[in-house]
Design a protein around this motif. Sequence first.
Motif, PDB file in Angstrom:
ATOM      1  N   UNK A  92     -58.706  12.943 -11.731  1.00 40.58           N
ATOM      2  CA  UNK A  92     -58.590  13.641 -13.012  1.00 40.58           C
ATOM      3  C   UNK A  92     -57.229  13.514 -13.681  1.00 40.58           C
ATOM      4  N   UNK A  93     -56.393  12.631 -13.172  1.00 38.11           N
ATOM      5  CA  UNK A  93     -55.085  12.387 -13.801  1.00 38.11           C
ATOM      6  C   UNK A  93     -54.547  11.072 -13.264  1.00 38.11           C
ATOM      7  N   UNK A  94     -54.364  10.093 -14.154  1.00 37.67           N
ATOM      8  CA  UNK A  94     -53.921   8.757 -13.730  1.00 37.67           C
ATOM      9  C   UNK A  94     -52.473   8.522 -14.156  1.00 37.67           C
ATOM     10  N   UNK A  95     -51.853   7.525 -13.555  1.00 38.58           N
ATOM     11  CA  UNK A  95     -50.435   7.279 -13.787  1.00 38.58           C
ATOM     12  C   UNK A  95     -50.153   6.696 -15.168  1.00 38.58           C
ATOM     13  N   UNK A  96     -48.888   6.756 -15.555  1.00 41.36           N
ATOM     14  CA  UNK A  96     -48.491   6.407 -16.923  1.00 41.36           C
ATOM     15  C   UNK A  96     -48.607   4.913 -17.216  1.00 41.36           C
TER      16      UNK A  96
END
Length: 241
Positions: A92-96
């Motif tokens: 639910x949250x991927x890297x930049x």
Amino acid sequence: MKHQKFELTAAGLRWIALGCMLLDHIWGTLVPGNDWMTYLGRIAFPIFAFQISEGYLHTRDFRRYHRRIALFALLSEIPFDLMMFQTPFYPFHQNVMLTLWLGLLCIHVIDRVRKKAISAPLGCLQLLGLFLLGYVTFPDYGLLGVLNVVIFYLLRGFPGAKLAQLAAMIAIHVFGFQGRAFIFSLLGCSVEIPVQAFALCSLIPIWLYHGKKGTQSRFLSYFSYAFYPLHMLVLYVLQVL
């Protein structure tokens, strides 16, 4: 005697962004009480977004460039999840790096429409698909982060570019993002300012850049990419210890 104007090179910009990012991640993992570190950390992402737009304009091989960023986005995902969520998989949250890769693909589509390599309707469909991908994959900074890359590309060489960049950055980072804020007091009056507003400070080094590469080598280029996953692994290990 003529005074030489101070200018930042692309290499200088990169080291500023990496240093600010490192401070922000140290704050987020090891020393959360030192808020000045995350204030400086807000400077990093806009510089990375700007350098993606510059990299696109100067690369001789777009396919190689975008594959490199996609590769490091993939390699960085497990270190990012470990550092941020203490698990090797967090959907639910991927890297930049994914955010920057999607922004790169967006400006490539816009450039192809400008050069009439594809039709405008097809370009709009491709952009819609990329924005949808940015929505469902939950990259760091989200769709506003992708838009930040696009904004720097579209405003390059634009009349009144600095003023337009400032307005766009205020819209994205002051009004677009929701999150932590700090209270600024002056003469008995208190004003609540979003922490993300410190991203506007990134425009100072960006405006001091005038197209020079600075010290460059293949090793330094790949090190700057590898620094992202490697430093997150180190911070995760330090958290565990």
